[in-house]
Write an enzyme that holds these catalytic residues in place. Structure first.
Site, PDB file in Angstrom:
ATOM      1  N   HIS A  14       6.557   2.249   1.064  1.00 44.32           N
ATOM      2  CA  HIS A  14       7.730   2.459   1.914  1.00 44.32           C
ATOM      3  C   HIS A  14       8.333   3.809   1.588  1.00 44.32           C
ATOM      4  O   HIS A  14       8.350   4.229   0.438  1.00 44.32           O
ATOM      5  CB  HIS A  14       8.768   1.350   1.680  1.00 44.32           C
ATOM      6  CG  HIS A  14       9.743   1.234   2.799  1.00 44.32           C
ATOM      7  ND1 HIS A  14      10.857   2.023   2.885  1.00 44.32           N
ATOM      8  CD2 HIS A  14       9.726   0.445   3.901  1.00 44.32           C
ATOM      9  CE1 HIS A  14      11.500   1.708   3.999  1.00 44.32           C
ATOM     10  NE2 HIS A  14      10.841   0.765   4.628  1.00 44.32           N
ATOM     11  N   ASP A  35       6.145  -5.875   6.593  1.00 43.52           N
ATOM     12  CA  ASP A  35       5.025  -6.140   7.502  1.00 43.52           C
ATOM     13  C   ASP A  35       3.890  -6.952   6.866  1.00 43.52           C
ATOM     14  O   ASP A  35       3.135  -7.605   7.583  1.00 43.52           O
ATOM     15  CB  ASP A  35       4.445  -4.815   8.028  1.00 43.52           C
ATOM     16  CG  ASP A  35       5.420  -4.146   8.975  1.00 43.52           C
ATOM     17  OD1 ASP A  35       6.005  -4.856   9.790  1.00 43.52           O
ATOM     18  OD2 ASP A  35       5.608  -2.924   8.875  1.00 43.52           O
TER      19      ASP A  35
END
Ligand SMILES: CC(C)(COP(=O)(O)OP(=O)(O)OC[C@H]1O[C@@H](n2cnc3c(N)ncnc32)[C@H](O)[C@@H]1OP(=O)(O)O)[C@@H](O)C(=O)NCCC(=O)NCCS
Length: 377
Positions: free
Chosen positions: A262, A313
């Site tokens: 991320h 996700d």
């Protein structure tokens, strides 16, 4: 040209705008919507409550929530033109592209299309939040030459989506699993698609155009497209015994593992524990723990080898798989949740606007002499 500081590639670490909608504390790995922790929202709230919070800036009273639910569910009926246009699309159309087209038709059929007033934007936001799941389910059936299942007004946002997809009312556990995932996906500060939406809104373009920009931005695998790619990877791995070797091989080939890493959270995504728990519970409930077992091995190996953590996700992908949601709808579903944050940001941008127009750091050739075509050889 005056000297400008050049930010890191990808605008990493750049504060691009004030916002009162969402706060990410990357040090503590915490996420807040309008000052409320994602932990509290995921545990105690519903998608409808969270949507009200994001749009209105406060949690609703019981009366306000009832009213909001009524407005949201009443807006589920699609204008006839939307379904008609969806029928014209080739059956193989990517559902994210179909979503862009359908949102364009929503604008064309909207009475408030040209207005950016707060009141009209609020109406448009509620209709977009209400209708995007309806569009996704309708296009899915249309592309398979199946009958479209009309939305129901008596079901929650999450339950209605599953009903429109599968033709049967989901049980409470199943609809709560999707509801929580929609809360987690609803908003995330200046992620790429939200920033793109704000740029479009900053030209004083309309809400639908800004949402179409955002859908196009979310589609990419480095952003929303990662949840579909993560499930494709789990299917390719196939069984827990093959996971370690598969990941080692992918890492040695310098492949990106979708659903990991991320830009902001380097110590872990605060949304991950919630979606991981849901994926695990769904697997145990359905007697199918294969995907969860593979996922846990993948997580362990990537942490050990690369120090990377799963983002929202990763476990969303196997949770959606167990909810019997077709893989091609994972990213559209992400869009259907994130449209809540997008519309809140578009309204915030319109309320205090200045055109977003940064500069480029020119790296091309110095001034060159123009040679007419005939003399170029
Ligand atoms: C999300 C993402 C784009 C953020 O990355 P970022 O902060 O811009 O980091 P970079 O792309 O600059 O990558 C930094 C390093 O980590 C590695 N890395 C980052 N994510 C990785 C992943 N998922 N798999 C393998 N390596 C990864 C990069 O290869 C790079 O290594 P290098 O310095 O040896 O070249 C990135 O983590 C990624 O591509 N993840 C996969 C897609 C995904 O899940 N997207 C959803 C995000 S919520």
């Amino acid at each position: 040209m005056p000297e400008h500081p050049v930010p890191k590639a990808g605008l990493e670490g750049v504060i691009a705008s004030d916002t009162a909608i969402c706060n990410v504390d990357e040090e503590k790995s915490e996420l807040y919507y309008r000052g409320y922790s994602i932990t509290d929202l995921a545990r105690h709230s519903t998608f409808e409550e969270t949507a009200f919070l994001l749009l209105e800036g406060k949690l609703p009273s019981a009366k306000e929530l009832k009213e909001f639910h009524k407005t949201l569910s009443a807006a589920r009926q699609l204008p006839a033109e939307v379904e008609e246009v969806l029928r014209w699309l080739p059956p193989a159309t990517d559902p994210m592209d179909a979503l862009k087209v359908a949102v364009g038709v929503l604008e064309a059929t909207s009475r408030e299309a040209d207005s950016n007033s707060f009141a009209d934007n609020r109406k448009k936001a509620i209709r977009l939040i209400s209708r995007m799941p309806v569009i996704i389910a309708a296009q899915y059936h249309i592309s398979r030459q199946k009958t479209v299942i009309k939305p129901r007004t008596d079901l929650s946002h999450a339950a209605n989506f599953l009903y429109m997809l599968h033709g049967k009312e989901p049980d409470d556990f199943t609809s709560k699993a999707l509801d929580t995932s929609l809360i987690l996906y609803a908003e995330h500060e200046l992620n790429a698609s939200t920033f793109a939406a704000r740029i479009t809104a900053s030209t004083l373009s309309d809400m639908h155009s800004a949402v179409i920009t955002a859908i196009g931005t979310l589609k990419g695998p480095l952003h929303g497209g990662a949840n579909e790619k993560a499930m494709e990877m789990l299917i390719e791995i196939g069984e827990p015994g093959k996971a370690e070797a598969w990941i080692q091989n992918a890492i040695s080939r310098k492949h990106r593992i979708m659903g990991f890493g991320h830009r902001v959270y380097k110590k872990g995504d605060p949304r991950n524990p919630f979606i991981k728990k849901i994926a695990g519970k769904l697997g145990r409930r359905l007697g199918n723990t294969r995907w969860f077992e593979i996922s846990e091995i993948v997580e362990k190996v990537i942490d050990r080898e690369k120090g990377l953590h799963p983002n929202l996700d990763f476990y969303s992908s196997s949770a959606y798989y167990l909810l019997d949601i077709p893989i091609s709808l994972y990213t559209p579903l992400f869009a259907a949740a994130r449209v809540t944050g997008w519309t809140a940001h578009i309204m915030e941008q319109h309320a205090d606007n200045r055109l977003i127009r940064p500069r480029g750091n020119y790296t091309g050739p110095k001034k060159r002499k123009y040679v007419p075509l005939k003399k170029r050889g």
